[in-house]
Design a protein around this motif. Structure first.
Motif, short mmCIF file in Angstrom:
data_model
loop_
_atom_site.label_atom_id
_atom_site.label_comp_id
_atom_site.label_asym_id
_atom_site.label_seq_id
_atom_site.Cartn_x
_atom_site.Cartn_y
_atom_site.Cartn_z
N TRP A 150 0.67 -1.18 -0.12
CA TRP A 150 -0.03 -0.09 -0.03
C TRP A 150 0.82 1.19 -0.17
O TRP A 150 0.40 2.34 -0.69
N ARG A 151 2.12 1.02 0.60
CA ARG A 151 2.78 2.32 0.50
C ARG A 151 3.25 2.80 -0.87
O ARG A 151 3.73 3.98 -0.96
N ASP A 152 3.36 1.96 -1.59
CA ASP A 152 3.93 2.16 -2.92
C ASP A 152 2.79 3.05 -3.84
O ASP A 152 3.25 3.60 -4.76
N ALA A 154 0.28 5.00 -1.83
CA ALA A 154 -0.18 6.20 -1.26
C ALA A 154 0.69 7.51 -1.49
O ALA A 154 1.82 7.30 -1.88
N GLU A 180 -1.42 -1.26 10.47
CA GLU A 180 -0.77 -0.22 9.54
C GLU A 180 -1.61 0.49 8.53
O GLU A 180 -1.52 1.70 8.39
N ALA A 184 -3.42 5.01 8.49
CA ALA A 184 -2.99 5.85 7.36
C ALA A 184 -4.17 6.09 6.59
O ALA A 184 -4.41 7.29 6.19
#
Length: 194
Positions: A150-152, A154, A180, A184
């Protein structure tokens, strides 16, 4: 956009397909968006309860999704703030075993691009399930792999599993999602809608 929405509400391109499902139902496109929305929920397709109520996520998966997003019911259903644009706008029906059929690809091919072009103020896209994730992100990752990464994506995109009760086991096996991703996601939703 109003003409497009009216045309979508009257769509019957899947009438014959739906007539041959185990449910034998008629098309009922659930149209839930307006220009100006800043949050896009890209989901799979309406379920039977949504088909009957003509309101997206009008079931327990909607309760879970609203919790994940940190939204109350009034905000979630405010079309000027939240656009719900599934991969198929009608309930696709059940197969003979009682399982949900996949969203017909012709629906996304026909409607998705012109609708998304009209929703030009979207700041956050929440992609629910594999069909929406593959359409928006491409690639061959599984839902778990996509959500884990998911960080890729966001802060503009948050991929999620489907909030169905059927995924309760997935949530238990993947505690990192609630620890996590959800904090966010809630912060980003609040930022976009404030």
């Amino acid at each position: 956009m109003e003409d497009l929405m009216d045309a979508l509400r009257g769509c019957t391109i899947c009438a014959e397909r739906f007539a041959h499902t185990a449910t034998g139902h008629a098309p009922n496109p659930v149209v839930w968006f307006r220009p100006g929305a800043r949050l896009l929920i890209a989901s799979q397709a309406p379920g039977l309860r949504v088909h009957e109520a003509n309101t997206p996520f009008w079931d327990q998966s909607g309760v879970r999704l609203r919790d994940w997003l940190g939204l109350d019911e009034a905000t979630f259903y405010d079309r000027s703030r939240v656009a719900i644009v599934p991969m198929a706008f009608c309930f696709p029906g059940y197969d003979k075993a009682g399982s949900d059929l996949p969203p017909p690809a012709i629906c996304a091919r026909t409607w998705r691009r012109p609708i998304l072009e009209g929703l030009d103020e979207i700041e956050l896209s929440v992609l629910i399930g594999g069909h929406a994730q593959k359409w928006h992100l491409g690639g061959k990752r599984s839902v778990t792999e996509t959500v884990r990464a998911w960080r890729d994506y966001a802060p503009a995109i948050f991929p999620l599993p489907h909030p169905s009760w059927r995924n309760t086991g997935w949530l238990k096996r993947n505690p990192w999602f609630e620890a996590e991703v959800l904090p966010a996601l809630r912060d980003r939703v609040k930022e976009v809608l404030s």
